[in-house]
Every structure is written in structure tokens, then in C-alpha cells.
Design an enzyme around this catalytic site. Structure first.
Site, PDB file in Angstrom:
ATOM      1  N   PRO A  84       0.859  -1.180   0.000  1.00 60.54           N
ATOM      2  CG  PRO A  84      -0.550  -1.504   1.821  1.00 60.54           C
ATOM      3  CD  PRO A  84       0.737  -1.973   1.230  1.00 60.54           C
ATOM      4  N   GLY A  88       2.566   4.456   5.448  1.00 65.29           N
ATOM      5  CA  GLY A  88       3.527   4.159   6.510  1.00 65.29           C
ATOM      6  C   GLY A  88       4.180   2.798   6.370  1.00 65.29           C
ATOM      7  N   GLY A  90       6.540   2.178   4.125  1.00 66.10           N
ATOM      8  CA  GLY A  90       7.889   2.341   3.570  1.00 66.10           C
ATOM      9  C   GLY A  90       7.976   2.124   2.073  1.00 66.10           C
ATOM     10  CB  SER A  91       5.573   2.442  -0.732  1.00 65.21           C
ATOM     11  OG  SER A  91       5.146   3.770  -0.546  1.00 65.21           O
ATOM     12  CB  SER A  92       9.105   6.595  -0.693  1.00 65.97           C
ATOM     13  OG  SER A  92       9.378   6.832   0.662  1.00 65.97           O
ATOM     14  CB  ALA A  93      12.336   3.301   2.302  1.00 66.45           C
ATOM     15  CG  ASP A 135      10.348   4.069   6.327  1.00 67.47           C
ATOM     16  OD1 ASP A 135      10.297   3.823   7.547  1.00 67.47           O
ATOM     17  OD2 ASP A 135       9.408   4.578   5.692  1.00 67.47           O
TER      18      ASP A 135
HETATM   19  O1  PMV Z   1       4.415   6.606   9.209  1.00 71.56           O
HETATM   20  P1  PMV Z   1       5.711   5.920   9.464  1.00 71.56           P
HETATM   21  O2  PMV Z   1       5.644   4.439   9.380  1.00 71.56           O
HETATM   22  O3  PMV Z   1       6.853   6.496   8.736  1.00 71.56           O
HETATM   23  O4  PMV Z   1       6.000   6.106  10.999  1.00 71.56           O
HETATM   24  C1  PMV Z   1       6.151   7.287  11.692  1.00 71.56           C
HETATM   25  C2  PMV Z   1       6.734   6.926  13.017  1.00 71.56           C
HETATM   26  C3  PMV Z   1       6.749   8.030  14.049  1.00 71.56           C
HETATM   27  O5  PMV Z   1       7.284   7.465  15.227  1.00 71.56           O
HETATM   28  C4  PMV Z   1       5.341   8.510  14.345  1.00 71.56           C
HETATM   29  C5  PMV Z   1       7.568   9.222  13.602  1.00 71.56           C
HETATM   30  C6  PMV Z   1       9.043   8.946  13.519  1.00 71.56           C
HETATM   31  O6  PMV Z   1       9.712   9.728  12.821  1.00 71.56           O
HETATM   32  O7  PMV Z   1       9.558   8.019  14.149  1.00 71.56           O
END
Ligand code: PMV
Length: 295
Positions: A84, A88, A90-93, A135
Site C-alpha cells: 500500500p 507508513g 515504507g513504499s518510497s524507501a 525505512d
Molecule cells: O508513518 P511511518 O511508518 O513512517 O511512521 C512514523 C513513526 C513516528 O514514530 C510517528 C515518527 C518517527 O519519525 O519516528
């Protein structure tokens, strides 16, 4: 470049934060795993300017990211992902590290961990400005990682993780990470004990991850979700999916990532009833396993 092989490819996995998001911003530990889903970048020789031939990721910064590492002429790019996007995971990484691996194959050089980390981070910066570094580190190294921010930079430590029956449920809403992180910051110092408990919970979960102790991990997810709710990053949509998961056999469920939307992860020994119930409600639901460490 032009005398490289005609078609090469590189792949890299996405990630999930299992425990510890938000508290990690304040120096507490968190645990993330690579997943058995990811992104493939294929490069092929073509006449004319370098360009994207096909991509199932659309992002206005994609061309800039590609231009950061590819020559201006002679390369056609195809990008496929089963992650997806923008949730969150990590698709861009995954795209960044897959691109570094494809580029190394194109040049006939090894895609060393060091190169994936260094160049992957540069590409991630095009997408994210100031990424945490998590990521692309998980995407490069695979496996499970305990990480912590220190004044001297992030510390990443590989940990053991047994196979886990995870289901990812998509709220369909993109949470705004910067805004959510700022919101948590604004609630300090009142919520500091909650953040501290999240950090403590992370370290309690590490032996359970190694042992594949599903009841303990499920209870840990449930507690982590309640703590995330207390710091103000859950949402009605997240709570509804957590409840749906628990009603359909999950041992525990929580938001994963920044919250405010994004995805919910559920630990479900028999995923079929939850997948069916979610899909019947129009919710995107997929099974995910922790991915192996990169040798
Ligand atoms: O949305 P993601 O999976 O990149 O996670 C963010 C994680 C946080 O702890 C909310 C922010 C961070 O930079 O660690």
C-alpha cells in the site's frame, strides 16, 4: 551505461512498525520488521532521454528521485509494488533501495549494504525531506530491527523474529505524520509516562518476538494501541478496524506508523475470517509476514 545488460532489476521490501511509534521520537526504543511485500525496479536500455515506462506508484517527486541517481539518457524504468502506497509501510524507501540494487546490476557492481544505505537515504530525502532513516535501513537489511534515536544518531540493532500471522487493514486515509508528531509533542510533558510505558513495552515484546509467543504479542499490541490512543494519534476509523480484527479472531491489533489513519496491523492465527469480513466492508486487507534478514 549504454553497454550494460539490456534488462536488469532490483527489489526491496517495505516495513511495518510493530511496537513503539511516536515514543521513539523521544528516545524510547521501537521495533520494526521488513515485510514479505515490496517494490521491484526494472531498468532497460532505450534510445533517448531516461524516462519512466510504467509505474504503479505515482508521486510528483518520482522523476526527481530517479534523476538523482540515473543518467539523463538511455534508461527506461518500470516500477511495480505490492505495498500500500503512502500508508507508513515504507513504499518510497523500498523504491529507493530497489533502485539502488537495480542500478548496481546495471553497472555490474555489487549492491553492498553500505551503498544501499547511503544512496537509498539520498533518494529517500527527495521524497521525505528529513526521513528518520528507519525505512531505508529496514528495507536494506531486512529482518527485524530494534532502533532508538540518540544524540549521536539512530542506533539499529537486528533482533530475532519468528514467523507472525499478520493482517494489514487499510483505513483508506493518509495520516499526516508531521502534524501527528507535532500533536504528540504539544501534549508533553503530561503524556511522558505514557511514552515511557510504550518504550518499556517494546523491550518486553522482544523476547516474545523471538519465541513467536503470539498471545503475549497480541496482548502487547492491544496495550500499545491503548497507549497510542491516550497520546491522541488513533482515530474512529482505526478503532473500528481494531474492533473488527478482535471480533474476527485477532489476538491483538494496533495502528502501525504515525496513525490518524494509515494502516492497522492485526495478529491473527487464522486470517481468513478477518480478510473476508474486512473485504465485505470494502476495506483493503492483506496478509503480511515478517521478511527475512538480507544475508
Ligand atoms: O508513518 P511511518 O511508518 O513512517 O511512521 C512514523 C513513526 C513516528 O514514530 C510517528 C515518527 C518517527 O519519525 O519516528
Amino acid at each position: 551505461m549504454s553497454d550494460g545488460p539490456r534488462v536488469v532489476s532490483g527489489t526491496a521490501p517495505g516495513k511495518l512498525i510493530l511496537f513503539g511509534e511516536h515514543a521513539v521520537v523521544y528516545g524510547h526504543p521501537a521495533v520494526a520488521v521488513a515485510v514479505d511485500r515490496g517494490t521491484q525496479v526494472q531498468l532497460e536500455a532505450l534510445d533517448g532521454p531516461t524516462r519512466v515506462l510504467a509505474a504503479d506508484i505515482s508521486d510528483p517527486r518520482l522523476d526527481q528521485a530517479l534523476a538523482a541517481v540515473l543518467p539523463a539518457h538511455g534508461v527506461g524504468i518500470r516500477i511495480r509494488t505490492d505495498l500500500p502506497v503512502g500508508r507508513g509501510m515504507g513504499s518510497s524507501a523500498a523504491l529507493a533501495v530497489a533502485l539502488v540494487r537495480a542500478l548496481a546490476a546495471w553497472e555490474g557492481t555489487p549492491a553492498s549494504v553500505e551503498r544501499c544505505l547511503a544512496l537509498g537515504f539520498e533518494i529517500e530525502r527527495v521524497f521525505h525531506g528529513r526521513p528518520s532513516g528507519l525505512d531505508h535501513t529496514v528495507s536494506t537489511r531486512g529482518g527485524a530491527i530494534r532502533y532508538r534515536r540518540t544524540d549521536a544518531g539512530p542506533v539499529f540493532q537486528p533482533i530475532q523474529c519468528a514467523p507472525l500471522p499478520l493482517v494489514v487493514l487499510d483505513t483508506g486515509i493518509a495520516g499526516d505524520t508531521a502534524q501527528l508528531v507535532a500533536g504528540v509533542g504539544a501534549r508533553r510533558p503530561g503524556i511522558d509516562p505514557v511514552l515511557a510505558r510504550i518504550g518499556q513495552l517494546v523491550d518486553e515484546m522482544i523476547p516474545a518476538l523471538a519465541a513467536g509467543d503470539l498471545p503475549t504479542l497480541g496482548a502487547g499490541m492491544t496495550e500499545n494501541q491503548s497507549l497510542l490512543q491516550q497520546i491522541g494519534v488513533s482515530s474512529p476509523e482505526i478503532e473500528a478496524l481494531v474492533a473488527l480484527a478482535v471480533q474476527h479472531g485477532a489476538l491483538g491489533a494496533k495502528l502501525a506508523g504515525a496513525g490518524g489513519g494509515g494502516v492497522v496491523i492485526a495478529l491473527v492465527p487464522d486470517p481468513a475470517p478477518l480478510l473476508a469480513a474486512a473485504r465485505a466492508r470494502g476495506v483493503d486487507a492483506i496478509t503480511v509476514q515478517p521478511g527475512p534478514p538480507v544475508p
